[in-house]
Design a protein around this motif. Structure first.
Motif, short mmCIF file in Angstrom:
data_model
loop_
_atom_site.label_atom_id
_atom_site.label_comp_id
_atom_site.label_asym_id
_atom_site.label_seq_id
_atom_site.Cartn_x
_atom_site.Cartn_y
_atom_site.Cartn_z
N LEU A 203 0.86 -1.46 0.71
CA LEU A 203 0.08 -0.08 -0.49
C LEU A 203 1.14 1.36 -0.06
O LEU A 203 0.81 1.95 -0.83
N THR A 204 1.75 1.12 0.53
CA THR A 204 2.88 2.44 1.04
C THR A 204 3.37 2.63 -0.60
O THR A 204 3.60 3.98 -0.74
N GLY A 205 4.32 1.53 -1.01
CA GLY A 205 4.39 2.65 -2.21
C GLY A 205 3.64 2.52 -3.39
O GLY A 205 3.60 3.29 -4.22
N ALA A 206 2.46 1.54 -3.19
CA ALA A 206 1.92 1.59 -4.15
C ALA A 206 1.27 3.64 -4.45
O ALA A 206 1.04 4.53 -4.96
N SER A 207 0.88 3.97 -2.77
CA SER A 207 0.63 4.84 -2.49
C SER A 207 1.31 6.30 -3.26
O SER A 207 1.10 7.32 -3.72
N ASN A 208 2.81 5.73 -2.56
CA ASN A 208 3.80 7.12 -2.96
C ASN A 208 4.15 6.90 -4.37
O ASN A 208 4.37 7.89 -5.08
N HIS B 267 3.44 14.68 -9.35
CA HIS B 267 4.47 15.79 -9.45
C HIS B 267 5.36 15.88 -10.36
O HIS B 267 5.98 16.46 -10.58
N ALA B 268 5.19 14.17 -11.67
CA ALA B 268 5.87 14.09 -12.64
C ALA B 268 4.67 14.77 -13.69
O ALA B 268 5.44 15.09 -15.03
N GLY B 269 3.48 15.47 -13.01
CA GLY B 269 2.83 14.63 -14.20
C GLY B 269 1.66 14.43 -14.94
O GLY B 269 1.40 14.70 -16.29
N ARG B 270 2.73 12.92 -14.59
CA ARG B 270 1.67 12.11 -15.58
C ARG B 270 0.30 11.30 -14.52
O ARG B 270 0.21 10.62 -14.38
N LEU B 271 -0.54 12.83 -15.08
CA LEU B 271 -1.53 12.64 -14.10
C LEU B 271 -2.66 11.53 -14.60
O LEU B 271 -3.88 11.27 -13.87
N ASP B 272 -3.13 11.23 -16.12
CA ASP B 272 -3.93 9.91 -16.09
C ASP B 272 -3.29 8.87 -15.95
O ASP B 272 -3.93 7.89 -15.26
N GLU B 273 -2.28 8.92 -15.58
CA GLU B 273 -1.36 7.28 -15.04
C GLU B 273 -1.71 7.68 -13.71
O GLU B 273 -2.05 6.28 -12.94
N ALA B 274 -1.36 8.45 -12.97
CA ALA B 274 -1.64 8.70 -12.00
C ALA B 274 -3.37 8.53 -11.24
O ALA B 274 -3.51 7.66 -10.10
N GLU B 275 -4.02 9.03 -11.87
CA GLU B 275 -5.31 8.99 -12.08
C GLU B 275 -5.63 7.01 -12.08
O GLU B 275 -6.71 6.53 -10.68
N GLN B 276 -5.32 6.87 -12.85
CA GLN B 276 -4.89 4.65 -12.97
C GLN B 276 -4.80 4.74 -11.97
O GLN B 276 -5.72 3.55 -11.28
N ALA B 277 -3.43 5.12 -11.11
CA ALA B 277 -3.01 4.08 -9.82
C ALA B 277 -3.75 4.54 -9.04
O ALA B 277 -3.97 3.84 -8.42
#
Length: 149
Positions: free
Chosen positions: A56-61, A68-78
């Motif tokens: 959980l900690t790894g996936a959340s981080n 922070h890297a601006g990869r918002l689509d990937e972040a939303e999916q994650a």
């Protein structure tokens, strides 16, 4: 004695979150004590319960790093994957709220933070009461109540 939540301040006084400070050390001490008890009683050793917390900690981080890297689509999916894998923990909605904030969608971010508050209230033993206040402040900032006029 109340269990310290992962996202609470560490009881050692460092000011860090418990998960970034003494959690691993405390879990290791607990595993060692359990192993010792199992040896002396002849009981079978229980599985390592911290693996799920580490996952959980790894996936959340990772979601935070994507934001922070601006990869918002990937972040939303994650973040959605966090919600599926860990539905009773606040991280998924918290990270999804961060994605919406980064996109400038304050109303949607506030809705995610309201869901975080609901999870905190559903699991009061897992969270310090002050932790909920953080999300109330975010909601007030992002979606202030409309004055009746």
């Amino acid at each position: 004695m109340r269990k310290t939540g992962r996202n609470e301040r560490c009881p050692c006084g460092s000011g860090k979150k418990y998960k970034h400070c003494c959690l691993a050390k405390d879990e290791e001490a607990g595993r060692a004590a359990l192993a010792e008890a199992n040896v002396t009683t002849g009981m079978m050793r229980l599985p390592n319960l911290s693996d799920e917390a580490d996952e959980l900690t790894g996936a959340s981080n990772a979601v935070v790093d994507m934001i922070h890297a601006g990869r918002l689509d990937e972040a939303e999916q994650a973040a959605h994957e966090l919600l599926e894998r860990f539905p009773t923990v606040h991280d998924g909605y918290d990270r999804l709220g961060m994605v919406h904030q980064a996109r400038g969608d304050d109303r949607q971010a506030a809705e995610c933070y309201r869901k975080v508050i609901a999870i905190i209230r559903e699991h009061p033993d897992d969270y310090d009461p002050a932790f909920e206040t953080t999300f109330h402040k975010l909601v007030e900032k992002l979606a202030p109540p409309v004055a009746a006029g």
